[in-house]
Motif scaffolding. Structure first.
Motif, PDB file in Angstrom:
ATOM      1  N   SER A  12       0.796  -1.220   0.000  1.00  0.00           N
ATOM      2  CA  SER A  12       0.000   0.000   0.000  1.00  0.00           C
ATOM      3  C   SER A  12       0.829   1.270   0.000  1.00  0.00           C
ATOM      4  O   SER A  12       0.309   2.349  -0.127  1.00  0.00           O
ATOM      5  CB  SER A  12      -0.936   0.013   1.217  1.00  0.00           C
ATOM      6  OG  SER A  12      -0.198   0.089   2.410  1.00  0.00           O
ATOM      7  N   PHE A  13       2.135   1.151   0.148  1.00  0.00           N
ATOM      8  CA  PHE A  13       2.952   2.357   0.199  1.00  0.00           C
ATOM      9  C   PHE A  13       4.376   2.016  -0.173  1.00  0.00           C
ATOM     10  O   PHE A  13       4.776   0.862  -0.245  1.00  0.00           O
ATOM     11  CB  PHE A  13       2.918   3.004   1.589  1.00  0.00           C
ATOM     12  CG  PHE A  13       3.348   2.062   2.693  1.00  0.00           C
ATOM     13  CD1 PHE A  13       4.693   1.851   2.942  1.00  0.00           C
ATOM     14  CD2 PHE A  13       2.411   1.407   3.449  1.00  0.00           C
ATOM     15  CE1 PHE A  13       5.082   0.995   3.948  1.00  0.00           C
ATOM     16  CE2 PHE A  13       2.805   0.539   4.450  1.00  0.00           C
ATOM     17  CZ  PHE A  13       4.142   0.339   4.709  1.00  0.00           C
ATOM     18  N   THR A  14       5.165   3.064  -0.378  1.00  0.00           N
ATOM     19  CA  THR A  14       6.595   2.923  -0.585  1.00  0.00           C
ATOM     20  C   THR A  14       7.293   3.363   0.678  1.00  0.00           C
ATOM     21  O   THR A  14       6.977   4.398   1.244  1.00  0.00           O
ATOM     22  CB  THR A  14       7.069   3.808  -1.752  1.00  0.00           C
ATOM     23  OG1 THR A  14       6.369   3.420  -2.922  1.00  0.00           O
ATOM     24  CG2 THR A  14       8.562   3.657  -1.979  1.00  0.00           C
ATOM     25  N   ILE A  15       8.269   2.589   1.155  1.00  0.00           N
ATOM     26  CA  ILE A  15       8.983   2.966   2.377  1.00  0.00           C
ATOM     27  C   ILE A  15      10.470   2.874   2.125  1.00  0.00           C
ATOM     28  O   ILE A  15      10.934   1.978   1.427  1.00  0.00           O
ATOM     29  CB  ILE A  15       8.571   2.044   3.550  1.00  0.00           C
ATOM     30  CG1 ILE A  15       9.217   2.514   4.860  1.00  0.00           C
ATOM     31  CG2 ILE A  15       8.927   0.594   3.289  1.00  0.00           C
ATOM     32  CD1 ILE A  15       8.663   1.832   6.098  1.00  0.00           C
ATOM     33  N   THR A  16      11.223   3.832   2.611  1.00  0.00           N
ATOM     34  CA  THR A  16      12.672   3.776   2.497  1.00  0.00           C
ATOM     35  C   THR A  16      13.286   4.039   3.855  1.00  0.00           C
ATOM     36  O   THR A  16      12.808   4.865   4.615  1.00  0.00           O
ATOM     37  CB  THR A  16      13.222   4.818   1.510  1.00  0.00           C
ATOM     38  OG1 THR A  16      12.994   6.112   2.043  1.00  0.00           O
ATOM     39  CG2 THR A  16      12.586   4.683   0.146  1.00  0.00           C
ATOM     40  N   ILE A  38      12.944   9.207  13.127  1.00  0.00           N
ATOM     41  CA  ILE A  38      11.917  10.150  12.687  1.00  0.00           C
ATOM     42  C   ILE A  38      11.239   9.542  11.468  1.00  0.00           C
ATOM     43  O   ILE A  38      11.911   9.003  10.580  1.00  0.00           O
ATOM     44  CB  ILE A  38      12.528  11.513  12.316  1.00  0.00           C
ATOM     45  CG1 ILE A  38      13.172  12.164  13.534  1.00  0.00           C
ATOM     46  CG2 ILE A  38      11.475  12.440  11.705  1.00  0.00           C
ATOM     47  CD1 ILE A  38      13.983  13.403  13.191  1.00  0.00           C
ATOM     48  N   GLY A  39       9.931   9.617  11.413  1.00  0.00           N
ATOM     49  CA  GLY A  39       9.196   9.145  10.252  1.00  0.00           C
ATOM     50  C   GLY A  39       8.425  10.277   9.597  1.00  0.00           C
ATOM     51  O   GLY A  39       7.910  11.164  10.286  1.00  0.00           O
ATOM     52  N   LEU A  40       8.369  10.268   8.287  1.00  0.00           N
ATOM     53  CA  LEU A  40       7.582  11.236   7.536  1.00  0.00           C
ATOM     54  C   LEU A  40       6.586  10.493   6.664  1.00  0.00           C
ATOM     55  O   LEU A  40       6.951   9.544   5.963  1.00  0.00           O
ATOM     56  CB  LEU A  40       8.484  12.133   6.683  1.00  0.00           C
ATOM     57  CG  LEU A  40       7.777  13.183   5.819  1.00  0.00           C
ATOM     58  CD1 LEU A  40       8.593  14.487   5.775  1.00  0.00           C
ATOM     59  CD2 LEU A  40       7.544  12.696   4.379  1.00  0.00           C
ATOM     60  N   VAL A  41       5.334  10.919   6.718  1.00  0.00           N
ATOM     61  CA  VAL A  41       4.264  10.311   5.916  1.00  0.00           C
ATOM     62  C   VAL A  41       3.697  11.371   4.984  1.00  0.00           C
ATOM     63  O   VAL A  41       3.236  12.429   5.441  1.00  0.00           O
ATOM     64  CB  VAL A  41       3.133   9.751   6.802  1.00  0.00           C
ATOM     65  CG1 VAL A  41       2.070   9.083   5.930  1.00  0.00           C
ATOM     66  CG2 VAL A  41       3.672   8.762   7.829  1.00  0.00           C
ATOM     67  N   THR A  42       3.750  11.123   3.688  1.00  0.00           N
ATOM     68  CA  THR A  42       3.171  12.067   2.734  1.00  0.00           C
ATOM     69  C   THR A  42       1.667  11.838   2.606  1.00  0.00           C
ATOM     70  O   THR A  42       1.149  10.763   2.907  1.00  0.00           O
ATOM     71  CB  THR A  42       3.779  11.926   1.333  1.00  0.00           C
ATOM     72  OG1 THR A  42       3.305  10.701   0.731  1.00  0.00           O
ATOM     73  CG2 THR A  42       5.299  11.927   1.369  1.00  0.00           C
ATOM     74  N   TYR A  73      10.722   7.704   5.165  1.00  0.00           N
ATOM     75  CA  TYR A  73       9.417   8.210   4.729  1.00  0.00           C
ATOM     76  C   TYR A  73       8.538   7.101   4.183  1.00  0.00           C
ATOM     77  O   TYR A  73       9.015   6.041   3.769  1.00  0.00           O
ATOM     78  CB  TYR A  73       9.569   9.309   3.670  1.00  0.00           C
ATOM     79  CG  TYR A  73      10.134   8.860   2.330  1.00  0.00           C
ATOM     80  CD1 TYR A  73       9.342   8.226   1.376  1.00  0.00           C
ATOM     81  CD2 TYR A  73      11.470   9.106   2.009  1.00  0.00           C
ATOM     82  CE1 TYR A  73       9.856   7.837   0.146  1.00  0.00           C
ATOM     83  CE2 TYR A  73      11.992   8.720   0.783  1.00  0.00           C
ATOM     84  CZ  TYR A  73      11.188   8.085  -0.142  1.00  0.00           C
ATOM     85  OH  TYR A  73      11.698   7.700  -1.350  1.00  0.00           O
ATOM     86  N   ILE A  74       7.248   7.369   4.211  1.00  0.00           N
ATOM     87  CA  ILE A  74       6.252   6.514   3.574  1.00  0.00           C
ATOM     88  C   ILE A  74       5.462   7.385   2.615  1.00  0.00           C
ATOM     89  O   ILE A  74       4.985   8.461   2.990  1.00  0.00           O
ATOM     90  CB  ILE A  74       5.291   5.884   4.597  1.00  0.00           C
ATOM     91  CG1 ILE A  74       6.037   4.907   5.514  1.00  0.00           C
ATOM     92  CG2 ILE A  74       4.142   5.165   3.892  1.00  0.00           C
ATOM     93  CD1 ILE A  74       5.198   4.389   6.664  1.00  0.00           C
ATOM     94  N   GLU A  75       5.326   6.955   1.380  1.00  0.00           N
ATOM     95  CA  GLU A  75       4.496   7.643   0.391  1.00  0.00           C
ATOM     96  C   GLU A  75       3.114   6.998   0.393  1.00  0.00           C
ATOM     97  O   GLU A  75       2.952   5.848   0.002  1.00  0.00           O
ATOM     98  CB  GLU A  75       5.113   7.537  -1.001  1.00  0.00           C
ATOM     99  CG  GLU A  75       6.435   8.283  -1.137  1.00  0.00           C
ATOM    100  CD  GLU A  75       7.090   8.048  -2.486  1.00  0.00           C
ATOM    101  OE1 GLU A  75       6.970   6.916  -3.012  1.00  0.00           O
ATOM    102  OE2 GLU A  75       7.715   8.986  -3.013  1.00  0.00           O
TER     103      GLU A  75
END
Length: 346
Positions: A12-16, A38-42, A73-75
């Motif tokens: 369901s998403f792209t994660i790096t 730290i995580g960032l979610v677009t 991050y997760i897109e």
């Protein structure tokens, strides 16, 4: 793929996880690695959109480097996954989660209540009711739009300027658009403004470069010789269409948005006289450092705005125009001048 990514990856998403070394961890070692992150979610959209998401991600990276932690991050691919994607970083033990985009506001508030020990930074998220662990990074987009409109009207030879915008369902887009109108009419009360918002839902309005290009072309065909394009990849398509026209010999200019798009969209250089900037990198990185120090400001935190440098067009823009733009910017910043914008004007 890292052990942590393997544990949480879904379709369901792209994660790096750029900064976590590949390898096999014991459970104890994984927990220690997970604790400082730290995580960032677009919102729905790519992190390398050359605009809003990209600048927010850069700010998260700079903040993470300053405090010495990993950042990933997760897109988000579908709006129904907002909560799940935030939950992945919460479950991984991240101490700061950055959520990007107005539409993620509700999911961010719910997650903040569920995880009171995690600090949340909501980019473009107005906080009506302050939560102790949420900072809403917001901007006076109307001021940046006003400056862009004033410059556009000053540089227009036809007396017609255009706007190619994302959806007006998003308050910052409304603010940019209305501010532009007011700035243009401040310079030339008789100027004609061709303003078009993307007709689609939030999920598609910022990822439609073809529509952006077509809409820019239509505005130019109607006489617009300066185009303000604000809307993620949609706006980028608009900029590149104007650049193609300028390269072909048309006397047209364009103005970018959110970050200095001279660097993020180099294809726009043939027409790009400036960008209406929200200083997202500075805002996000500052809040990350404040959060790590236990000083996260709850409620709304205003970042700064302004126009990017004129770059190759510095010699094209008359000195008196530059002076006028500088005077307006100073007056907006010190409060002696207001744009007159209120949300809902559109």
């Amino acid at each position: 793929m890292t052990a942590l990514a393997q544990r949480y990856f879904t379709d369901s998403f792209t994660i790096t996880y750029d900064d976590i070394t590949d390898g096999v961890y014991t459970e104890e070692e994984e927990a220690a690695a997970d604790e400082r992150c730290i995580g960032l979610v677009t919102d729905v959209g790519l992190v390398d959109d050359k605009s809003f998401n990209q600048a927010s991600w850069q700010g998260a990276q700079e903040g993470a480097e300053a405090i010495g932690v990993d950042v990933s991050y997760i897109e988000t691919q579908n709006s129904k996954d907002y909560a799940a994607n935030i939950g992945l970083f919460a479950g991984a033990g991240c101490e700061i989660i950055v959520t990007v985009g107005f539409a993620m506001g509700e999911a961010t508030g719910i997650a903040a209540a569920e995880y009171p020990d995690i600090n949340f930074i909501g980019v473009d998220m107005w906080q009506g009711e302050a939560l102790s662990n949420v900072a809403g990074l917001i901007f006076n987009e109307d001021r940046a739009g006003f400056l862009a409109g004033a410059l556009a009207a000053s540089m227009s030879s036809t007396g017609i300027v255009g706007q190619v915008l994302g959806t007006n369902l998003v308050p910052p887009v409304q603010a940019f658009g209305n501010g532009f109108d007011r700035g243009a009419r401040y310079i030339n009360p008789d100027i004609e403004i061709l303003k078009t918002y993307h007709p689609g839902a939030i999920e598609v309005a910022f990822g439609d470069p073809e529509w952006g290009a077509t809409t820019s072309r239509q505005a130019m065909d109607q006489g617009a010789d300066v185009i303000f394009a604000a809307g993620g990849s949609t706006g980028n398509g608009g900029l590149m269409e104007v650049a193609a026209a300028a390269t072909a010999g048309e006397s047209v200019f364009c103005i970018g948005v959110d970050i200095d798009q001279w660097y993020s969209v180099p294809e726009a250089k043939p027409c790009l006289i400036t960008s209406a900037e929200k200083h997202l990198v500075q805002g996000v990185s500052t809040l990350v450092v404040m959060a790590a120090a236990g000083e996260l400001p709850s409620g709304n935190y205003y970042g700064t705005v302004g126009l990017a440098p004129y770059h190759d067009f510095d010699s094209v823009i008359p000195d008196d125009v530059k002076a006028t733009i500088d005077e307006i910017a100073a007056a907006l910043n010190d409060g002696s001048m207001e744009t007159g914008y209120s949300f809902g004007d559109e």
